[in-house]
Design a protein around this motif. Structure first.
Motif, short mmCIF file in Angstrom:
data_model
loop_
_atom_site.label_atom_id
_atom_site.label_comp_id
_atom_site.label_asym_id
_atom_site.label_seq_id
_atom_site.Cartn_x
_atom_site.Cartn_y
_atom_site.Cartn_z
N GLN A 164 4.61 -9.10 68.42
CA GLN A 164 5.40 -8.65 69.56
C GLN A 164 6.86 -8.97 69.27
O GLN A 164 7.30 -10.11 69.44
CB GLN A 164 4.90 -9.30 70.85
CG GLN A 164 3.48 -8.92 71.20
CD GLN A 164 3.03 -9.45 72.55
OE1 GLN A 164 3.75 -10.18 73.22
NE2 GLN A 164 1.83 -9.08 72.96
N GLU A 165 7.58 -7.97 68.83
CA GLU A 165 8.97 -8.12 68.44
C GLU A 165 9.82 -7.10 69.19
O GLU A 165 9.30 -6.23 69.89
CB GLU A 165 9.13 -7.90 66.93
CG GLU A 165 8.31 -8.84 66.06
CD GLU A 165 8.89 -10.25 65.99
OE1 GLU A 165 10.00 -10.46 66.54
OE2 GLU A 165 8.25 -11.12 65.40
N LYS A 166 11.13 -7.17 69.02
CA LYS A 166 12.00 -6.20 69.67
C LYS A 166 11.78 -4.80 69.12
O LYS A 166 12.08 -3.80 69.79
CB LYS A 166 13.47 -6.60 69.53
CG LYS A 166 13.99 -6.61 68.10
CD LYS A 166 15.42 -7.10 68.02
CE LYS A 166 16.39 -6.15 68.66
NZ LYS A 166 17.82 -6.51 68.42
N THR A 167 11.21 -4.69 67.90
CA THR A 167 10.90 -3.39 67.32
C THR A 167 9.61 -2.80 67.90
O THR A 167 9.24 -1.68 67.54
CB THR A 167 10.77 -3.50 65.80
OG1 THR A 167 9.88 -4.58 65.46
CG2 THR A 167 12.12 -3.73 65.14
N GLY A 168 8.93 -3.56 68.75
CA GLY A 168 7.74 -3.04 69.41
C GLY A 168 6.55 -3.98 69.30
O GLY A 168 6.60 -4.99 68.61
N ASN A 169 5.50 -3.62 70.00
CA ASN A 169 4.26 -4.39 69.98
C ASN A 169 3.27 -3.71 69.04
O ASN A 169 3.09 -2.50 69.09
CB ASN A 169 3.67 -4.46 71.39
CG ASN A 169 4.65 -5.03 72.39
OD1 ASN A 169 4.95 -6.22 72.38
ND2 ASN A 169 5.17 -4.18 73.26
N GLU A 170 2.61 -4.50 68.21
CA GLU A 170 1.66 -3.96 67.24
C GLU A 170 0.39 -4.81 67.25
O GLU A 170 0.45 -6.04 67.24
CB GLU A 170 2.24 -3.99 65.82
CG GLU A 170 3.61 -3.34 65.67
CD GLU A 170 4.23 -3.62 64.31
OE1 GLU A 170 3.49 -4.06 63.39
OE2 GLU A 170 5.44 -3.41 64.16
N ALA A 171 -0.76 -4.16 67.28
CA ALA A 171 -2.04 -4.86 67.20
C ALA A 171 -2.88 -4.22 66.10
O ALA A 171 -2.93 -3.00 65.98
CB ALA A 171 -2.79 -4.78 68.53
N ILE A 172 -3.51 -5.06 65.31
CA ILE A 172 -4.40 -4.58 64.25
C ILE A 172 -5.80 -5.13 64.50
O ILE A 172 -5.99 -6.33 64.66
CB ILE A 172 -3.90 -5.02 62.86
CG1 ILE A 172 -2.60 -4.27 62.51
CG2 ILE A 172 -4.96 -4.75 61.80
CD1 ILE A 172 -2.02 -4.66 61.15
N PHE A 173 -6.76 -4.21 64.57
CA PHE A 173 -8.17 -4.55 64.73
C PHE A 173 -8.91 -4.13 63.45
O PHE A 173 -8.75 -3.00 62.99
CB PHE A 173 -8.81 -3.79 65.90
CG PHE A 173 -8.23 -4.08 67.25
CD1 PHE A 173 -8.92 -4.89 68.15
CD2 PHE A 173 -7.01 -3.54 67.64
CE1 PHE A 173 -8.41 -5.15 69.42
CE2 PHE A 173 -6.50 -3.79 68.90
CZ PHE A 173 -7.19 -4.59 69.79
N LEU A 174 -9.71 -5.03 62.89
CA LEU A 174 -10.61 -4.67 61.80
C LEU A 174 -12.03 -4.65 62.36
O LEU A 174 -12.46 -5.61 63.01
CB LEU A 174 -10.50 -5.66 60.64
CG LEU A 174 -9.20 -5.56 59.83
CD1 LEU A 174 -9.15 -6.66 58.77
CD2 LEU A 174 -9.06 -4.19 59.18
#
Length: 227
Positions: A140-150
């Motif tokens: 969760q950064e100023k460049t956006g939120n990212e989630a990775i699921f395997l």
């Protein structure tokens, strides 16, 4: 010999709408048929433009959350590198979830609420389908939120779940849930017999509108706020 490349007419954050395989500045320059130095100069000019009238209307807090084009390109490259590492290590189906947000502000309280909803819906649907999450991480950064699921599941089955969420959740049009096979290949909607994603504004094909620059960033931002 003179450089025969012509400068591409893209402006603003439209430069970020080049195809997803263009993960770094060199590749973006190639796709836009300009040199890296010309691209860097154009980005700096755009950033100066973004610091003009629209910035004067933004709150101090909102202004602090604005990202530059270079920051977004670097975030994309970092994400792609991380995806390669995790796929190589685990060899499982991957879902990479981000928010589809136009303009220079990629993260704020409202965007985080939408992101949290998307995560919750994805987890619920995976659990209902009996698909275990074997690894999870998020940024969760100023460049956006990212989630990775395997996931220990068939990639097409997972894509069917993400497409349903994107198409039918209240703010699903703002969700970007990419599904990657263990070999890194991105699964397309067409493999499920589904159409491409629709434009936020006109309801046409989103990819066609992006390529033709049919709608301005300001129009996309206003529609995003309405959603």
């Amino acid at each position: 010999m003179k450089n025969s490349r012509k400068e591409h007419p893209e402006t603003g954050f439209q430069l970020l709408e080049v195809p997803g395989e263009s993960r770094n500045i060199a590749k973006v320059a190639d796709r836009l048929f300009i040199t890296q130095s010309a691209l860097s100069k154009r980005i700096k000019a755009i950033e100066r433009e973004l610091g003009g009238g629209s910035a004067e209307k933004a709150s101090v807090k909102e202004k602090a959350m604005e990202v530059t084009l270079l920051e977004m390109l670097e975030a994309r490259e970092r994400r792609a590198n991380r995806q390669r590492v995790l796929l190589s290590t685990h060899g499982k189906t991957m879902v990479c979830f981000t928010m589809n947000i136009a303009g220079p502000v990629k993260n704020n309280a409202l965007i985080r609420r939408g992101y949290a909803l998307g995560k919750r819906l994805l987890r619920q649907q995976l659990e209902a389908a009996g698909i275990p999450v074997i690894y999870f991480e998020e940024i969760q950064e100023k460049t956006g939120n990212e989630a990775i699921f395997l996931l220990d599941a068939d990639s097409l089955a997972v894509k069917a779940i993400t497409v349903e969420i994107e198409d039918h959740a209240p703010v699903g049009r703002l969700f970007d849930m990419d599904v990657l096979c263990p070999d890194g290949r991105k699964v397309d909607r067409q493999e499920l017999g589904r159409e491409g994603r629709k434009c936020l504004i006109c309801g046409g094909m989103a990819q066609a509108c992006a390529r033709s620059r049919t709608h301005s960033v300001a129009q996309l931002q206003e529609r995003t706020r309405q959603i």
